[in-house]
Design an enzyme around this catalytic site. Structure first.
Site, PDB file in Angstrom:
ATOM      1  N   ARG A   1       0.804  -1.215   0.000  1.00 41.30           N
ATOM      2  CA  ARG A   1       0.000   0.000   0.000  1.00 41.30           C
ATOM      3  C   ARG A   1       0.842   1.272   0.000  1.00 41.30           C
ATOM      4  O   ARG A   1       0.571   2.205  -0.760  1.00 41.30           O
ATOM      5  CB  ARG A   1      -0.929  -0.005   1.233  1.00 41.30           C
ATOM      6  CG  ARG A   1      -2.153  -0.891   1.073  1.00 41.30           C
ATOM      7  CD  ARG A   1      -2.633  -1.454   2.397  1.00 41.30           C
ATOM      8  NE  ARG A   1      -1.688  -2.453   2.886  1.00 41.30           N
ATOM      9  CZ  ARG A   1      -1.739  -3.740   2.522  1.00 41.30           C
ATOM     10  NH1 ARG A   1      -2.685  -4.161   1.713  1.00 41.30           N
ATOM     11  NH2 ARG A   1      -0.840  -4.600   2.974  1.00 41.30           N
ATOM     12  N   THR A   2       1.867   1.331   0.852  1.00 47.70           N
ATOM     13  CA  THR A   2       2.620   2.576   0.968  1.00 47.70           C
ATOM     14  C   THR A   2       3.350   2.897  -0.335  1.00 47.70           C
ATOM     15  O   THR A   2       3.230   4.000  -0.870  1.00 47.70           O
ATOM     16  CB  THR A   2       3.628   2.493   2.135  1.00 47.70           C
ATOM     17  OG1 THR A   2       2.921   2.176   3.338  1.00 47.70           O
ATOM     18  CG2 THR A   2       4.341   3.821   2.321  1.00 47.70           C
TER      19      THR A   2
ATOM     20  N   LYS B   1      25.564  -5.243  -0.957  1.00 47.26           N
ATOM     21  CA  LYS B   1      27.029  -5.271  -0.963  1.00 47.26           C
ATOM     22  C   LYS B   1      27.631  -4.581   0.251  1.00 47.26           C
ATOM     23  O   LYS B   1      28.856  -4.521   0.392  1.00 47.26           O
ATOM     24  CB  LYS B   1      27.550  -4.597  -2.239  1.00 47.26           C
ATOM     25  CG  LYS B   1      27.044  -5.230  -3.525  1.00 47.26           C
ATOM     26  CD  LYS B   1      27.503  -4.426  -4.740  1.00 47.26           C
ATOM     27  CE  LYS B   1      26.947  -5.008  -6.030  1.00 47.26           C
ATOM     28  NZ  LYS B   1      27.341  -4.229  -7.226  1.00 47.26           N
TER      29      LYS B   1
ATOM     30  N   ARG C   1      11.619   3.822   3.106  1.00 45.98           N
ATOM     31  CA  ARG C   1      11.227   2.888   4.165  1.00 45.98           C
ATOM     32  C   ARG C   1      12.471   2.133   4.614  1.00 45.98           C
ATOM     33  O   ARG C   1      13.244   1.638   3.790  1.00 45.98           O
ATOM     34  CB  ARG C   1      10.173   1.896   3.689  1.00 45.98           C
ATOM     35  CG  ARG C   1       9.941   0.751   4.686  1.00 45.98           C
ATOM     36  CD  ARG C   1       8.677  -0.017   4.434  1.00 45.98           C
ATOM     37  NE  ARG C   1       7.513   0.795   4.774  1.00 45.98           N
ATOM     38  CZ  ARG C   1       6.270   0.317   4.763  1.00 45.98           C
ATOM     39  NH1 ARG C   1       6.034  -0.942   4.432  1.00 45.98           N
ATOM     40  NH2 ARG C   1       5.257   1.109   5.071  1.00 45.98           N
TER      41      ARG C   1
ATOM     42  N   HIS D   1       5.483   6.203  11.434  1.00 46.41           N
ATOM     43  CA  HIS D   1       4.942   6.019  10.082  1.00 46.41           C
ATOM     44  C   HIS D   1       4.016   7.201   9.804  1.00 46.41           C
ATOM     45  O   HIS D   1       2.792   7.068   9.802  1.00 46.41           O
ATOM     46  CB  HIS D   1       4.182   4.699   9.999  1.00 46.41           C
ATOM     47  CG  HIS D   1       3.962   4.195   8.612  1.00 46.41           C
ATOM     48  ND1 HIS D   1       4.176   4.960   7.485  1.00 46.41           N
ATOM     49  CD2 HIS D   1       3.535   2.983   8.159  1.00 46.41           C
ATOM     50  CE1 HIS D   1       3.887   4.246   6.411  1.00 46.41           C
ATOM     51  NE2 HIS D   1       3.505   3.040   6.792  1.00 46.41           N
TER      52      HIS D   1
END
Length: 315
Positions: A58-59, A88, A109, A137
């Site tokens: 959703r985000t 890496k 995120r 959030h």
């Protein structure tokens, strides 16, 4: 209402009540454009970079949908831990100093609390916190508030119950911080012992003189007839051991029968995805608003990008 003039939005704790009201109002003003009912493209020529260290449906997709609807473009990294140079061993600061060259705004995120604020130190373009570990959030909370406002017509004088693992759930943190900025808000915090809201969140809430009730009894909280009931997923990825997860998993499950014990139509929210804490029998309950939240996420995230990127907000 007051526009946010900061470069980035890394947490609700950095926003005033006026900032929040401004973003929600802008989200509603942008709705005709996002719905394709207007030819205006306020973000034409702008590029969004979505850089996600953790999974998201959703985000990430709502950010990208909003940017495309507003006339901009998108560059997306959906599995940064395995599909980027993070695999890496590249540091967050080096990643940011690279990807800020590829777009005009970054939705980030990350699995670590405080990552968005750290990224903002190194980025020459705005950072929007799309969730940083168990911390905050902010975009989720703003869409939650828009959903509540659409349903109730207000954000003052409300009673909200939050249920689940309130120790690790960033959505619960952010909505607690946000609603504490409004007047006469009561919180009922439903959680097992050991999974209480983080102390720094509680300290801020108590400093705002909000009413807080803590309990382990979900049905009792429902019987108290809150305006809003926010169910939170038990986030297995936040636990250090299977034993700790199993101590709370399955503790709560909201059903239609539980809601039928009261006459009030309670607004039911969930940050999604749901697992075992929200039964499908609730889906046709009149107060069920969790799929509305997914739509409102496009509006809110579009508003935040527009506000941060567009100096002239004549729409």
């Amino acid at each position: 209402m007051e526009r946010v003039y900061a470069k980035s939005i890394t947490g609700v704790k950095n926003l005033t009540r006026g900032n929040i009201e401004y973003i929600l109002d802008l989200a509603l003003r942008l709705e005709p454009i996002i719905q394709g009912e207007s030819d205006k493209k306020p973000l034409a020529g702008k590029k969004l970079v979505t850089f996600f260290y953790e999974p998201s449906t959703r985000t990430r997709m709502s950010f990208e949908s909003a940017m495309l609807s507003l006339g901009g473009g998108v560059i997306s990294m959906s599995d940064a831990m395995r599909s980027s140079s993070v695999w890496k061993g590249e540091t967050l600061q080096d990643t940011i100093r690279t990807i800020h060259n590829y777009g005009h705004i970054i939705a980030l995120r990350h699995f670590e609390g405080g990552a968005a604020e750290k990224a903002d130190l190194y980025s020459k373009v705005p950072i929007i916190n799309a969730g940083d570990g168990p911390n905050e959030h902010p975009t989720q909370t703003l869409l939650d508030l828009l959903t509540i406002k659409k349903r109730l017509g207000r954000l003052d004088n409300i009673h909200i119950a939050l249920c689940g693992d309130l120790k690790h759930t960033r959505s619960a943190n952010s909505i607690s911080l946000a609603l504490s900025k409004f007047d006469n808000v009561k919180f009922t915090l439903v959680r097992p012992e050991g999974f209480e809201t983080q102390q720094w969140i509680l300290d801020i809430m108590k400093g705002k003189n909000v009413e807080i009730v803590e309990t382990e009894d979900l049905q009792g909280a429902i019987n108290d007839e809150p305006d809003v009931l926010y169910m939170c997923r038990i986030q297995k990825e936040r636990f250090d051991s299977e034993e700790a997860f199993n101590a709370i998993n399955g503790k709560y499950c909201l059903t239609r029968e539980m809601l039928s014990q009261v006459d009030k139509n309670i607004i039911v929210l969930h940050h999604l995805p749901r697992v075992d804490e929200l039964d499908e029998s609730v889906d046709d309950y009149p107060g069920a608003a969790y799929f509305e939240q997914t739509y409102n996420g496009v509006l809110v995230r579009g508003a935040m990008m527009t506000m941060l990127l567009k100096k002239d907000l004549e729409l």
